[in-house]
Design a protein around this motif. Sequence first.
Motif, PDB file in Angstrom:
ATOM      1  N   GLY A  29     142.325 120.761  19.838  1.00  0.00           N
ATOM      2  CA  GLY A  29     142.879 120.322  20.813  1.00  0.00           C
ATOM      3  C   GLY A  29     144.101 119.336  20.093  1.00  0.00           C
ATOM      4  N   ARG A  30     144.723 120.179  19.467  1.00  0.00           N
ATOM      5  CA  ARG A  30     145.993 119.120  19.315  1.00  0.00           C
ATOM      6  C   ARG A  30     146.878 119.828  20.003  1.00  0.00           C
ATOM      7  N   LEU A  31     147.871 118.535  20.325  1.00  0.00           N
ATOM      8  CA  LEU A  31     148.793 119.359  20.816  1.00  0.00           C
ATOM      9  C   LEU A  31     149.722 120.461  20.493  1.00  0.00           C
ATOM     10  N   ARG A  32     149.811 121.549  20.967  1.00  0.00           N
ATOM     11  CA  ARG A  32     150.850 122.694  20.435  1.00  0.00           C
ATOM     12  C   ARG A  32     152.580 122.307  19.668  1.00  0.00           C
ATOM     13  N   LYS A  33     153.166 122.750  19.011  1.00  0.00           N
ATOM     14  CA  LYS A  33     154.228 122.065  18.124  1.00  0.00           C
ATOM     15  C   LYS A  33     154.807 122.900  18.271  1.00  0.00           C
ATOM     16  N   SER A  34     156.663 122.901  18.948  1.00  0.00           N
ATOM     17  CA  SER A  34     157.482 123.391  18.306  1.00  0.00           C
ATOM     18  C   SER A  34     158.204 124.283  17.329  1.00  0.00           C
ATOM     19  N   ARG A  35     158.827 125.168  17.409  1.00  0.00           N
ATOM     20  CA  ARG A  35     159.029 125.609  15.854  1.00  0.00           C
ATOM     21  C   ARG A  35     160.441 124.647  15.492  1.00  0.00           C
ATOM     22  N   PHE A  36     160.948 123.561  16.525  1.00  0.00           N
ATOM     23  CA  PHE A  36     162.226 122.804  15.850  1.00  0.00           C
ATOM     24  C   PHE A  36     161.542 121.546  16.107  1.00  0.00           C
ATOM     25  N   THR A  37     162.770 120.556  15.442  1.00  0.00           N
ATOM     26  CA  THR A  37     162.063 119.215  14.990  1.00  0.00           C
ATOM     27  C   THR A  37     163.251 118.005  15.848  1.00  0.00           C
ATOM     28  N   PHE A  38     162.574 116.793  15.662  1.00  0.00           N
ATOM     29  CA  PHE A  38     163.348 115.860  16.388  1.00  0.00           C
ATOM     30  C   PHE A  38     165.269 116.297  15.564  1.00  0.00           C
ATOM     31  N   LYS A  39     165.383 116.484  14.657  1.00  0.00           N
ATOM     32  CA  LYS A  39     166.449 116.487  13.957  1.00  0.00           C
ATOM     33  C   LYS A  39     166.900 117.406  15.764  1.00  0.00           C
ATOM     34  N   TYR A  91     163.212 117.070  30.578  1.00  0.00           N
ATOM     35  CA  TYR A  91     161.923 116.955  29.726  1.00  0.00           C
ATOM     36  C   TYR A  91     161.779 115.633  29.159  1.00  0.00           C
ATOM     37  N   PRO A  92     161.755 114.082  30.016  1.00  0.00           N
ATOM     38  CA  PRO A  92     161.386 112.735  29.452  1.00  0.00           C
ATOM     39  C   PRO A  92     160.794 112.751  28.349  1.00  0.00           C
ATOM     40  N   GLU A  93     159.943 113.541  27.568  1.00  0.00           N
ATOM     41  CA  GLU A  93     158.875 113.660  27.094  1.00  0.00           C
ATOM     42  C   GLU A  93     159.308 113.797  25.430  1.00  0.00           C
ATOM     43  N   ILE A  94     160.607 114.668  25.754  1.00  0.00           N
ATOM     44  CA  ILE A  94     161.560 114.705  23.904  1.00  0.00           C
ATOM     45  C   ILE A  94     163.229 113.514  24.165  1.00  0.00           C
ATOM     46  N   SER A  95     162.456 112.682  25.084  1.00  0.00           N
ATOM     47  CA  SER A  95     163.843 112.042  25.314  1.00  0.00           C
ATOM     48  C   SER A  95     163.554 110.480  24.181  1.00  0.00           C
ATOM     49  N   GLY A  96     162.243 110.429  24.095  1.00  0.00           N
ATOM     50  CA  GLY A  96     161.699 108.924  23.095  1.00  0.00           C
ATOM     51  C   GLY A  96     162.154 109.006  22.159  1.00  0.00           C
ATOM     52  N   PRO A  97     161.901 108.337  20.574  1.00  0.00           N
ATOM     53  CA  PRO A  97     162.206 108.527  19.641  1.00  0.00           C
ATOM     54  C   PRO A  97     161.015 109.017  18.713  1.00  0.00           C
ATOM     55  N   ALA A  98     161.614 109.860  17.460  1.00  0.00           N
ATOM     56  CA  ALA A  98     160.555 110.474  17.276  1.00  0.00           C
ATOM     57  C   ALA A  98     159.230 109.692  16.842  1.00  0.00           C
ATOM     58  N   PRO A  99     158.013 110.652  16.335  1.00  0.00           N
ATOM     59  CA  PRO A  99     156.458 109.872  16.068  1.00  0.00           C
ATOM     60  C   PRO A  99     156.767 109.489  14.464  1.00  0.00           C
ATOM     61  N   TYR A 100     156.346 107.704  14.555  1.00  0.00           N
ATOM     62  CA  TYR A 100     157.246 107.238  12.927  1.00  0.00           C
ATOM     63  C   TYR A 100     158.541 107.389  12.106  1.00  0.00           C
ATOM     64  N   ASP A 101     159.246 107.429  13.385  1.00  0.00           N
ATOM     65  CA  ASP A 101     160.296 107.543  13.202  1.00  0.00           C
ATOM     66  C   ASP A 101     161.088 108.407  12.051  1.00  0.00           C
ATOM     67  N   ASP A 102     160.484 109.463  12.214  1.00  0.00           N
ATOM     68  CA  ASP A 102     160.845 110.795  11.172  1.00  0.00           C
ATOM     69  C   ASP A 102     161.121 112.122  12.041  1.00  0.00           C
ATOM     70  N   PRO A 103     162.994 111.929  11.830  1.00  0.00           N
ATOM     71  CA  PRO A 103     163.508 113.340  12.407  1.00  0.00           C
ATOM     72  C   PRO A 103     162.854 114.288  12.389  1.00  0.00           C
ATOM     73  N   THR A 104     162.150 114.327  11.285  1.00  0.00           N
ATOM     74  CA  THR A 104     162.025 116.023  10.592  1.00  0.00           C
ATOM     75  C   THR A 104     160.251 116.888  11.634  1.00  0.00           C
ATOM     76  N   GLU A 105     159.736 115.840  12.529  1.00  0.00           N
ATOM     77  CA  GLU A 105     159.031 115.724  12.865  1.00  0.00           C
ATOM     78  C   GLU A 105     159.446 117.455  14.343  1.00  0.00           C
ATOM     79  N   TYR A 106     157.838 117.730  14.621  1.00  0.00           N
ATOM     80  CA  TYR A 106     158.325 118.874  14.640  1.00  0.00           C
ATOM     81  C   TYR A 106     157.846 118.640  16.736  1.00  0.00           C
ATOM     82  N   LEU A 107     158.709 119.091  17.569  1.00  0.00           N
ATOM     83  CA  LEU A 107     158.578 118.706  19.073  1.00  0.00           C
ATOM     84  C   LEU A 107     157.726 119.207  19.425  1.00  0.00           C
ATOM     85  N   PRO A 108     157.172 118.784  20.547  1.00  0.00           N
ATOM     86  CA  PRO A 108     155.915 118.483  21.414  1.00  0.00           C
ATOM     87  C   PRO A 108     156.846 120.542  22.176  1.00  0.00           C
TER      88      PRO A 108
END
Length: 670
Positions: free
Chosen positions: A18-28, A188-205
């Motif tokens: 049930g965890r959201l699938r993640k992209s191969r690309f990060t907020f960075k 896609y406004p879901e990727i316009s916000g800050p990265a989770p935990y302010d960590d740019p290495t977090e993966y995009l949804p």
Amino acid sequence: MSFSQPFIPSSPISPSAGRLRKSRFTFKHLSQLALSSTTCPLRVIAHIDLDAFYAQCEGVRLGIAEDQPLAVQQWQGLIAINYPARKFGLSRFIDIAEAKKLCQSLILQHVATWKEGDSKWAYHEDAFAHIATHKVSLDPYRLESRRILACIKDVLPAPPVQRVEKASIDEVFLDLSAQIHAILLERYPEISGPAPYDDPTEYLPRPPTTALDWNTDALVDLDHDETEDDDPDWDDIAMLIGSEIVRSVRAAIRERLKYTCSAGIARNKMIAKLGSAHKKPNQQTIVRNRAVQQFMGSFKFTKIRNLGGKLGDDVVARFGTEEVKELLQVSLSQLKSKLGDDTGSWVYGIIRGEDSSEVNSRTQIKSMLSAKSFRPTINTFDQAVKWLRIFVADIFSRLVEEGVLENRRRPKTINLHHRQGGQMRSRQAPIPSGRPIDENLLFEIAKNLLSQIIVDGRAWPCANLQLSVGGFEEGPTGNRSIGGFLVRGDEAKALKHYRDNEDHAFVRGDFRPEKQPKSEHGAIQRFLSRQGTSHGGSDEDVTSTHCELNGVEASPSVSSDALEHSSSPTVEEVVQPIPTTKTDPSLIDTYTCRECHKTLPAVQKEEHEDWHFAKSIAAAEKMDESHQSRRAGEARPKTPIAPRNFGASKAGASHSQKKNEKGQSRLPFG
């Protein structure tokens, strides 16, 4: 008790279920896309290539139907063939006679030429028969190229988002990364916000889209380990948006200028350029990141930019193949051992589609050349001078387009190359920076260089002449021409009328200023006193000092401080304000001074800044004077002042002239 339905837990048993699938690309990576970083894996580059450009230019100019076979002729050869003519087997390696045999309906159009003695290029019907007295001109194609480039820039957002590089007369690179980033955040406004935990290495949804509509674009097949059933990732979404942008650019060129072009869209310049030639004419090819290996494996590496010539021959000789798919089997260590560390590493990356070159939006011309090979040779100074005149006209027309008349850019040097037999000689001269560039100036310098070559001897027969300009530099910006200090039109008439009335007043004796003692202040102090009055007071104070003269509002022509005993005051001593007409104060543009924070009319900005500048000079001068007087006082010996004693005798007088003893001082009397 039994149940017919199986038990379904209310929450997932596995923590990963049930965890959201993640992209191969990060907020960075997403932030790098906004900066058009060359290392961003989401980067999108497009290459636009005009289809058979020279032939299209002639077809559009002559109004020829697009399905009509047409070729551009230069002397007895072909330099451009449109696609309808290519269906008959025509190529640039055949002569005119053979081309007409293959396609009897072929239209041949010779390029424009400069005719010996003419000052402008033109289309001549018999140019092909006068190679000795004509010179090819590509100016018509350069003009159309500039129109197309302007159209492309007009469709795209303004800089700095827009990044356009003119690669040649008929091809352009576009870096669409920053524009795509803005569209991604909007869609896609879901990727316009800050990265989770302010960590740019977090993966995009993962993108919510599962199927992409590529319209009529040509898609390169995916690599062997990839399938179309896989859901798209953000690099696929970015490519899709890039294809939409390029499609709109191509449509604008087609609609406004009637030209067709092909395009390639990929992650870097090299793959995009290969993609634009994949499907022609009038199509665009998309090379997704998951299709790079499949795409590159279909080429001969000698077709890749910078892999032809001697390097390509060396690779073929050492590895016995020119196919990329076979060279992909060679390891990095083998390439380094046979080609060297640097070259081996570069080839290893290139054949795998790696290229980090930047789209340079500031690509500018570094030099301009006009040349002619003479068959038969020329043998006199007069013949050479006629060709120099053509060279100069050719170069100057391009300088005008480069902005030389507006002083945006100008060359610093002019070069002449002369070939006689197997010997090439050159002469160079600077272009005077204090003079505007025109044809006559360039021609005189070129003729002088030719004279220098002739004086050295062995100048004839001449087989080739080349004239070039180079060393381009940016022109100064923000300077005011002399015209900015002149008064024109109604202002000039009003000023003349005002001065005439003033002169009559002096003749009649109506205007008799009282003599004033000569001011001990210099011109700068007088300037400061005037400026302090005009800028320091209110608007009402400024208006009250004006006087009405024949319906024109003007300031008094001469201040009392400026009037000297001399009958011919200097420029520094008299400042004549320019009369101005009455204007609604609400319509006057204003600005706020950074020094004194006063709000003044915009037209007084330069004068007010000059006042501050003069004030600083006056302060510096005053400080210098105080330092000088202090140093002079220290250097001058202190001599006592003898008191005047009229009743004293000679003896007393002589006694009074004695030096003071230590601790004594003389007091002055009288």
